[in-house]
Motif scaffolding. Structure first.
Motif, PDB file in Angstrom:
ATOM      1  N   PRO A   7      16.076  55.571  38.512  1.00 10.94           N
ATOM      2  CA  PRO A   7      15.720  56.106  39.841  1.00 10.94           C
ATOM      3  C   PRO A   7      15.355  55.077  40.906  1.00 10.94           C
ATOM      4  N   ALA A  11      17.767  54.488  44.094  1.00 16.42           N
ATOM      5  CA  ALA A  11      17.271  54.740  45.456  1.00 16.42           C
ATOM      6  C   ALA A  11      17.548  53.541  46.362  1.00 16.42           C
ATOM      7  N   ASP A  14      21.217  53.504  47.109  1.00 19.28           N
ATOM      8  CA  ASP A  14      21.554  54.576  48.046  1.00 19.28           C
ATOM      9  C   ASP A  14      21.150  54.195  49.468  1.00 19.28           C
ATOM     10  N   GLY A  15      19.980  53.563  49.596  1.00 19.12           N
ATOM     11  CA  GLY A  15      19.546  53.128  50.920  1.00 19.12           C
ATOM     12  C   GLY A  15      20.466  52.058  51.487  1.00 19.12           C
ATOM     13  N   ASN A 128      24.073  56.883  43.230  1.00 17.02           N
ATOM     14  CA  ASN A 128      23.025  57.899  43.184  1.00 17.02           C
ATOM     15  C   ASN A 128      23.603  59.318  43.120  1.00 17.02           C
TER      16      ASN A 128
END
Length: 259
Positions: A7, A11, A14-15, A128
């Motif tokens: 996770p 994250a 994904d950012g 993600n």
């Protein structure tokens, strides 16, 4: 376990994905299909600009270590038979002078995860849990997710692709050659170490250090083209920055040079 599915890492990816896609979208009306490549260049410049204070600290640290070289040599001679005392005295000297033998490592430490993120974004089919549209982006007709070695292994390398990969790698190699010439290591055969020549290099190690700048060019052949573009821009920035900062924070002049 898929590391990229963890996770916190997912994250971050994904950012970064959203940032690159957003920048590419903003740049697309201006430069068209190369917008993703331009976004990578822009991100590289932003990262390097943010690291300017650490680069200044690195140059100051290099200058301080050069100035302290005679004192360090005296300490090494005095306590060479007592490694623990030697270590304590050296660290005390660095502390008294407000510097550190590790000063300047931060830029390299920060950039390592940035390269890792760019590498991941151009090898993963999903990010993600959603499709990775960055894999559809190209630079000069070459997919940003492809690599020179990868295309050779899979037999998909074309002349056009070779020209693009070759141009990136040759630019990196040319910058490496300039860096090697401008910041040539000091051989141990030179005169006695001075404040301006604190890091005399044994002849055996000197040969290896001469080729160290070319390692980035070798890496660029294995990583996705997107990461290769990042490496090309960052080594160019590093060279110019080091040259400017060396003028701003010159190393002490050897006594024989001023005589």
């Amino acid at each position: 376990m898929d590391l990229y599915a963890f996770p916190p890492i997912a994250a971050v990816l994904d950012g970064a994905y959203a940032l690159l896609m957003g920048l590419a979208g903003l740049l697309e009306p201006l430069i068209g299909v190369t917008s993703a490549a331009a976004a990578i260049v822009l991100v590289t410049l932003i990262v390097r600009a943010a690291l300017i204070p650490t680069a200044v600290s690195m140059s100051k640290g290099e200058q301080a270590r050069a100035r302290l070289a005679p004192k360090l040599q005296a300490i090494q001679q005095k306590h060479r038979d007592n490694p623990e005392r030697l270590q304590r005295e050296m660290m005390k000297l660095y502390a008294d002078e407000g510097t550190s033998p590790l000063a300047g490592c931060l830029p390299m430490l920060v950039q390592a995860p940035v390269v890792g993120v760019i590498y991941a974004l151009f090898i993963l089919p999903t990010v993600n849990g959603h499709p990775n549209d960055l894999l559809t982006e190209t630079f000069a007709g070459v997919p940003l997710g492809s690599s020179l070695v990868g295309e050779v292994v899979h037999g998909t390398l074309t002349v056009a692709d070779l020209l693009v990969f070759g141009a990136v790698i040759l630019v990196i190699a040319a910058i490496a050659e300039v860096t090697r010439r401008v910041f040539r290591p000091v051989p141990a055969a030179a005169a006695q170490p001075t404040a301006a020549q604190p890091a005399a290099v044994p002849p055996g190690l000197l040969g290896a250090l001469q080729f160290l700048p070319y390692l980035t060019a070798v890496i660029a052949a294995f990583v996705p083209l997107a990461a290769g573009l990042y490496l090309m821009v960052t080594v160019a920035w590093t060279l110019v920055q080091r040259m400017l900062l060396r003028r701003r924070f010159p190393l002490p002049v050897p006594p024989q040079a001023t005589a």
